[in-house]
Structure formats: C-alpha cells, structure tokens
Design a protein around this motif. Structure first.
Motif, PDB file in Angstrom:
ATOM      1  N   ARG A  14       0.833  -1.206   0.000  1.00 26.67           N
ATOM      2  CA  ARG A  14       0.000   0.000   0.000  1.00 26.67           C
ATOM      3  C   ARG A  14       0.860   1.245   0.000  1.00 26.67           C
ATOM      4  O   ARG A  14       2.024   1.213   0.419  1.00 26.67           O
ATOM      5  N   VAL A  15       0.271   2.309  -0.429  1.00 24.59           N
ATOM      6  CA  VAL A  15       0.971   3.587  -0.491  1.00 24.59           C
ATOM      7  C   VAL A  15       0.730   4.340   0.814  1.00 24.59           C
ATOM      8  O   VAL A  15      -0.419   4.524   1.219  1.00 24.59           O
ATOM      9  N   PRO A  16       1.788   4.763   1.488  1.00 20.85           N
ATOM     10  CA  PRO A  16       1.571   5.485   2.752  1.00 20.85           C
ATOM     11  C   PRO A  16       1.019   6.887   2.511  1.00 20.85           C
ATOM     12  O   PRO A  16       1.303   7.517   1.486  1.00 20.85           O
ATOM     13  N   ALA A  17       0.259   7.353   3.481  1.00 23.30           N
ATOM     14  CA  ALA A  17      -0.369   8.678   3.360  1.00 23.30           C
ATOM     15  C   ALA A  17       0.674   9.783   3.267  1.00 23.30           C
ATOM     16  O   ALA A  17       0.418  10.833   2.674  1.00 23.30           O
ATOM     17  N   GLU A  18       1.856   9.540   3.834  1.00 22.25           N
ATOM     18  CA  GLU A  18       2.888  10.583   3.837  1.00 22.25           C
ATOM     19  C   GLU A  18       3.327  10.989   2.428  1.00 22.25           C
ATOM     20  O   GLU A  18       3.910  12.050   2.253  1.00 22.25           O
ATOM     21  N   TRP A  19       3.079  10.151   1.462  1.00 19.38           N
ATOM     22  CA  TRP A  19       3.495  10.500   0.104  1.00 19.38           C
ATOM     23  C   TRP A  19       2.577  11.549  -0.516  1.00 19.38           C
ATOM     24  O   TRP A  19       2.878  12.099  -1.563  1.00 19.38           O
ATOM     25  N   PHE A  20       1.449  11.768   0.102  1.00 22.45           N
ATOM     26  CA  PHE A  20       0.542  12.833  -0.341  1.00 22.45           C
ATOM     27  C   PHE A  20       0.775  14.051   0.539  1.00 22.45           C
ATOM     28  O   PHE A  20       0.757  13.946   1.767  1.00 22.45           O
TER      29      PHE A  20
END
Lengths: 411, 429
Positions: free
Chosen positions: B318-324
């Motif tokens: 999954r993609v972590p929220a921190e990348w947004f």
C-alpha cells in the motif's frame, strides 16, 4: 419511453419484489476452450433453463400434460441472469482468448491481500471464492425451483460435455418481514422506483455493455455474537434506525446517567412509505456526529438521487444465508448483491472516507471508549461481474463471435 | 505503452520536477490522510484587515449571483446565529462528463493534453472544481502530480493586493528560488492593485500564457472557465430552493432531483458532472426540509480525502499517506470542530524508492497510473455548509416553474426575438 434491455431478475420496477430464494452458480472454462465452444455452452444452458420454465425437464421427457404443468408451476417466476467476471477477459487464463473485447475498466478481480476493500477484510475461514468466468444468478419463489435449476445445469453439462465446470455455488433467502440477520429493516432506503433505471443501467463504454448493468456479489459473514452483545441503543446508532419501527434516527438525547438515547424521526414506520404507494424513503439530514456516522447515513452520504452521479447510488438486493449451526454457533451472513451502471461507483462507496471506506459497517471510525469500532462483517466470497443487455441468441453472445483466425491472432 | 505525443515535453517537465523541493503540508486529521505533514492552519496570505476585504469581494459576488438568479429565503449570506450544524457535499475530481461524452480511456488522455501553449486539457475540460498537472520522466511515466482547487478570483485579488506574497507562492510551487514578476504580471507599467489584478488575469488566466499557471512551470489556481467563485456562488444561489415534483411512478410529491431541477437553473449547473448535480440536489433537499443554509466560512472547495488504499506499489504494498502532501489550507468555518481545508495536493514518491507514481497500480481498475485523471479519480472534494434545524423557513405554497419565463426573458434580453431598449434593459442580467 424506450424499453430497457436489462436481463430479467433485477426487479427494479415499481411494485416488483425479488423472489425469496437465490442461488449463484459460478462457471469457469478450461484454459484451452475455444470461443465458439464457450458461447455455445452458455447458449445451450440458457435454452435449457428456458425450457425448464415451461415445465420441460430433460430427464422427464414424455411426462403427461398435467405433470408438465406442475413442473411449470414450480418454475414459474424463476429468473436466470448471465454475468461475466474479470477472469473471462484474462488471456492468462484462456489460450486461445475467449473474448475479443477488452474488459470494462472497473471489472477486476478483488484484491488478494488482507482487505478486498479498506474496511472490509477477508474472513478467517474464507477461501476467497466468488470470482469466475461466468456467473448464473437464479432467483425463484421456492428453494426447489432454484436448486433444481442449478442441478439441471450440472446434468446438462455432464450429459453434453459442455465446455465449463461448475466451480462454486452460493445460496440465499430473504425474509418476508424485510429485515436481515441484524433484525433491522434492510433495503428501506433503496432508490425511488422511478429513478432506479438511471442507477442500474450502464452506458456504452464499452459499446457491448450499453443498456446492461454491473453486479457486485459480496458474501459477508456476520458476527452475530458480537452484534447481540450490543444493547439496542448501540445497535440503533450503528445502523442509524430505530429497531422496531425502522424509522431513521435524527439525533440523540442523554439519559440521567449520561447514556445515549437515540431519537428517531417522527412519522410512518419503515415499509409503510411516505405515503400509500410510495416504496421508498430518503434518510433525513442529520448533524449529530454519532448519527452521521451510522451505516444508513454513510451509505447515502449526499442524499441525492441517481441523476446526480456523485450520489454514488447502487441498487441492492441482498439474500441472507445460514451455512452451519453447531456448538460454535451459527455461521451466517448476507449475500450482498448490488446492481449499478458503473462499478467505479461501488468502489467509491467502499473506499471514500465518511462513506464506508473508513468503517467496517457503521459508527465512528476512530471509535472511543463509549463507541469502539465494531468489526461486524467479513468477506467470505465475492466477485464483480458485468451483465450484458438482452440480445439474441443470449446476452453477451457477440463477445464470443470470433473466428479461429482471430483467436489465434489474439494469442 | 508508447508515450502519446501530448507528453512530448517530458524531458523539460522532468527537470522541473527535480527542481521542486519537498514542501510542508496542512496538519489536519483527515480520515484518510492522518499522517499528512504539518503546515500552520489557515492560509497565511492575509495581512491585518485583509480577511474583511476578501469577505467584501465575496459579498459582491454573492450579491451578483442573487441579482442573476433571484433571492431565496433559504440562503443566508453568513453563518451567524441560527445555523448551528455543519454539513458538506462531496464528489471526486475526475471529470465524469468528459468520460461520458467520449470513453474513459479517451477522457484520461484528453484531460492531460498538453501543447506548446500549455495545458489544453486542463484549461478546457478539467471542470470539477479541481485542476491538475502531471510531471513526467523521460520515459513518459508520471513522477509528480499536483492538483489545486484554489479559486481564480482569490488569486486575482491576492495578486493585486500582495504581489510579493503572490510571487513567493508561485516560486514555491515552481520549485524556484524566485520568479520574475514579468512572467506573472507582464511587461506593462503597473501602478496600483487594480492594474496588478488586470495584469495577473491577462497573463495567468484565460488566454494568458505564463508558464506559472499553464502547467509548464507550475499551476497556482484554477483557470477552466467554470471553475470560479462566481460559478460556485451562482450554483449555490440557484439551487437553494424548495422544488417539488409529482413522481411519475408513485404519483406523490417529492423533492425534485438534479435532472428535473437543472433545466430550470438557467445555466447555473450542468447535468452529467460530478459536482453540479450533487450540489443542486443536496441544497434542494436542505431547502425541502425548510433549513436555512449558508456557506461555512469563506467559500472554497477543499480536498476532503484521498482513496489511497486503491494504490499499490510494484511490490504490491500500500501507499503510505505521507506520500501525499496537502497544502494551502483555507480558513476553517465558524465551527470549533472544523478541520483545516487543504486546497492543494502534491503526490510523488520519495527519492529513496526506485519507482515513481507511474509505476503504481490502481486495484479498482487493475491499470497502472498512466494519466493525471487516474489520481484525480481518487481525490474527494467537498464544499461545507452551515445549516439550521429543519422547519426554519416557512413552506412556500406556490413554487412557479420559471423555465419558460426565463427562456423568454433571455431571448428578449439578447435580442433574439426583439431588440430590447438599451436605456431600460441594458444592465439586465
């Protein structure tokens, strides 16, 4: 008004009620099946089911008119619907490829990791079935009618060596009181009958799906013990309805000890409608965070009709199931079945925060000591399917109309 | 997949991407982006007293919308007493209407259409109150995605009153130390706020070709013709009416739906979009319940959430929220419970990883992220309202159907059927 081309078995017109018995049959084609073999197997099966509705049972050829009429009577009102899953379009599963058209964008296999959807995990006992090349959805007015139809399909496949194998089958039933295993009303906030077609009917992208629809099948296990451990007020807050009347909640009061007392909208009980003849009620706008976090409010967050695409309305037809009952208690749940013109809509409902993307069923996502999040449902099986519009000789037949040369070229 | 010709400027864009530095973001506990990094709450563009001036600008726009669509008893200009509750309407940023007119595949391509004069797809077709640009690496893959919901009227106002702040922001968006004012305001002599506003409008909006809002170097605010404050306010004013219809099937009165209402709104809303119909219906239902309605704080469209769980890395993670990164938080509304409202989203993969945005897969489609629309599809936008309890507005017994009358007026006004006398009707809406 142009007549719709939807297959029978969606029961979206005013006054229609789905028959109480349901069986979903999942069929896969072996890898080397030719497109023409696959197409003729589907066509032959649907023809047999049509004959069955006339009372013509293959193993009872020659029975007299009275017996034929009795058989027809048993199968009266039995509907069958053919649907195609993502697997059918997967050329890794089929050599030669079975269909020439690319799969519709949101017709995918459910994710194989822990959660098919953010707040909806696979159950511990799940074998993650539910996806196949073809799904045949059978509905009828008796358990015998849908079960006999399913077994007649098996017999036909055996007798005529049709190019598919039956890989799974799921049964279900509905209650006459309009409630589900949670003992709350279910389906009351479905869509105004005049607006259902807009929610259900797919557009022409791809062209062969224009006028068809998409089906989501999710077989949920329900943790009834966890549910019954909640008191009535807690249950009502999670569902968003008063349990006995089905009236939607509009707020809360606090009792003498600070306990939460749900407050329901005044007016007619669920099922009685807004007025005689109306079979639908929209939930009211609410402001209390607890009520706003309920399942009812989350599932219809913008409270808009299907003519507003961002209302993300889907048309549901669920069927309960009971798999086992022993010392460990019942293993039961819901066959959630929804029809929508676009599977992306369902994705948004099940992924968006404040919708159902951040909670398993209903309630505040972060929870609190007073209202901890409840893990109520888990996925036992599930799949997404496209349901092409009615056409001759059978829905979706044009997908299989490929010459041997085309099939070889597509490899 | 071959790189479409519309992405031929990938090399140049990639250099821009590398020049962009990491930014801070709003600190807000979205249900999705709980880990978003910190930026002080509230846009800090305002100097002392500016909030009143901007509110005055909004007041004028609201007045113009009321003059055009008529007053409504359900709408309050400000959320003062009597409107204790908050609600919001949400939709996703993917321009559904474009996909319905073409196909989803064609729309994804069209919406990222770039020419030598800028983001053609953005300025013409990104019409859901959100606009984006993508930066691509040499191989054509998306390496950075930026989306803004900032209103052009606000930026015009800011550019007129605070040129220094305007240039600072634009430089930050472009990843540059500073920006030449002539690239934003043009070469003409500028003496006052009004001239600066006009110069900014000419260069950065409409047919303006400044690279700092055409996607070449940056995007700073929306520029598609319908993504405006005026459009939003007109939509709200026109929609906040109680409208009943007799249901075709049941025969009973019910609240009119978007398909029934929008033809009566004289162009204030468009059928087939994500945003307009849902706003129309939500507001109509609130009016149907007799509620007073006001925009919650100064009007803005904000990013309410992102369906990040749909994205998977090449490893299936999954993609972590921190990348947004969520930025440009608008001032929250009047409620103490309000969360900051980000109006800008930046999505890119940290350099430590050997893949980029274009290597991610959306599990809902099974497709790699190939176009900006694939990320826009995940972004949930919202407008927040303050509302009264139901029954605050007395029910109007008679609600006329004005469509035919208004059509006649429009024909009369525009001289299609007869030339209106200018001295009397020249200033009509």
């Amino acid at each position: 008004m142009t007549p719709d081309r939807l297959q029978d078995g969606i029961y979206f017109r005013s006054g229609q009620r789905p028959p109480p018995y349901f069986r979903l049959l999942l069929l896969d084609f072996p890898p080397s099946t030719q497109p023409t073999e696959a197409g003729s197997a589907i066509g032959r099966t649907l023809t047999m089911l049509g004959d069955l509705r006339q009372g013509n049972v293959r193993d009872l050829v020659g029975q007299d008119d009275e017996q034929t009429a009795r058989a027809a009577d048993e199968f009266r009102g039995t509907d069958f619907m053919v649907a195609f899953g993502a697997r059918l379009f997967d050329n890794k599963q089929h050599n030669p490829p079975l269909v020439g058209s690319p799969r519709p964008d949101f017709l995918v296999r459910l994710a194989g990791d822990d959660e098919a959807f953010p707040a909806l995990p696979w159950g511990v006992l799940s074998d993650r079935r539910g996806e196949s090349d073809v799904a045949l959805r059978l509905t009828g007015f008796s358990e015998a009618s849908v079960n006999r139809s399913a077994v007649e399909i098996w017999k036909l496949q055996q007798d005529e060596k049709l190019a598919f194998k039956i890989v799974a089958s799921f049964e279900g039933f509905s209650r006459r009181d309009g409630r589900g295993w949670l003992d709350f009303h279910d389906g009351v906030s479905n869509i105004e009958s005049s607006e259902r077609l807009v929610a259900i009917q797919a557009g022409p992208d791809p062209a062969w799906m224009g006028g068809g629809t998409y089906m989501c099948f999710l077989r949920f296990a329900v943790d009834l013990s966890a549910w019954r451990a909640l008191d009535r007020a807690e249950q009502e807050l999670i569902v968003g309805r008063e349990k006995l009347t089905g009236r939607p909640l509009i707020g809360i009061n606090r009792g003498p000890a600070g306990e939460v007392l749900p407050v329901a909208e005044a007016g007619a009980a669920a099922g009685q409608g807004v007025a005689p003849g109306a079979d639908f009620r929209e939930p009211p706008e609410v402001s209390d965070p607890l009520v706003k976090a309920s399942h009812l409010q989350r599932a219809n967050r913008n409270r808009a009709s299907p003519s507003a695409p961002a209302a993300y309305r889907i048309y549901r037809q669920g069927y309960e199931f009971l798999e086992t009952l022993d010392d460990h208690g019942p293993r039961l749940g819901l066959n959630f079945v929804s029809f929508q013109g676009d599977l992306g809509r369902l994705r948004r409902v099940l992924h968006l925060p404040t919708w159902l993307g951040d909670i398993n069923f209903g309630g505040l996502p972060a929870g609190s000591a007073e209202h901890p999040p409840l893990q109520l449902i888990s996925l036992v099986a599930g799949g997404l399917y496209c349901i092409p519009p009615s056409e001759s000789p059978f829905p979706g037949a044009q997908l299989f109309n490929r010459s041997a040369d085309e099939s070889r070229a597509a490899r | 997949m071959p790189v479409p010709s519309v992405f031929a400027r990938g090399d140049q864009l990639n250099r821009s991407a590398n020049a962009l530095s990491r930014r801070s973001s709003c600190s807000y506990r979205s249900t999705v982006n709980e880990s978003a990094r910190a930026e002080p709450t509230g846009i800090s563009d305002f100097a002392r007293g500016d909030d009143i001036l901007w509110a005055s600008r909004v007041h004028s726009a609201l007045g113009a919308a009321v003059a055009k669509y008529g007053p409504t008893p359900y709408l309050r200009e400000t959320a003062d007493e009597g409107l204790p509750d908050t609600t919001f309407t949400d939709w996703t940023a993917f321009p559904r209407r474009i996909a319905d007119c073409l196909s989803r595949a064609q729309a994804r391509l069209l919406l990222d259409w770039r020419t030598d004069t800028g983001d053609e797809g953005r300025s013409r077709f990104q019409d859901e109150y959100a606009e984006w640009r993508t930066l691509r690496s040499a191989d054509g893959k998306i390496c950075r995605f930026e989306l803004t919901t900032e209103l052009p009227e606000y930026w015009v106002w800011l550019a007129g009153r605070h040129p220094k702040r305007t240039l600072e922001l634009i430089a930050r968006f472009a990843g540059e130390d500073s920006v030449d004012a002539r690239a934003v305001y043009g070469d003409g002599d500028i003496l006052d706020d009004t001239q600066r506003e006009a110069a900014f409008t000419q260069n950065m909006l409409g047919e303006g070709t400044s690279p700092y809002n055409d996607g070449a170097q940056a995007i700073c605010c929306m520029r598609q013709p319908t993504n405006t404050l005026d459009s939003l306010l007109e939509l709200v004013v026109a929609s906040a009416q109680r409208r009943l219809v007799t249901d075709d099937v049941s025969g009973f009165k019910r609240c009119a739906n978007a398909a029934e209402v929008i033809p009566l709104l004289w162009g204030a809303a468009e059928i087939g979009r994500e945003s307009d119909p849902v706003l129309v219906e939500h507001l109509a239902r609130l009016a149907f319940e007799g509620r007073l309605i006001a925009l919650d704080g100064l009007p803005c469209i904000y990013i309410h959430g992102v369906q990040i769980e749909r994205l998977r890395t090449p490893d299936g993670l999954r993609v972590p929220a921190e990348w947004f990164s969520l930025e440009r938080c608008a001032r929250p509304g009047t409620s103490s419970a309000d969360e900051p409202r980000p109006q800008r989203l930046v999505f890119e993969i940290p350099e430590a990883h050997a893949f980029c945005v274009g290597d991610l897969t959306d599990i809902a489609t099974g497709q790699p992220v190939s176009y900006g629309a694939d990320i826009a599809e995940l972004v949930q936008l919202a407008v927040s309202f303050r509302i009264s309890p139901p029954g605050a507005v007395e029910e109007r017994i008679f609600v006329p159907d004005c469509a035919e009358v208004r059509t006649g007026w429009e024909e009369f006004r525009t001289g299609r059927l007869a030339e209106p006398p200018n001295d009397l009707y020249g200033q009509a809406p």
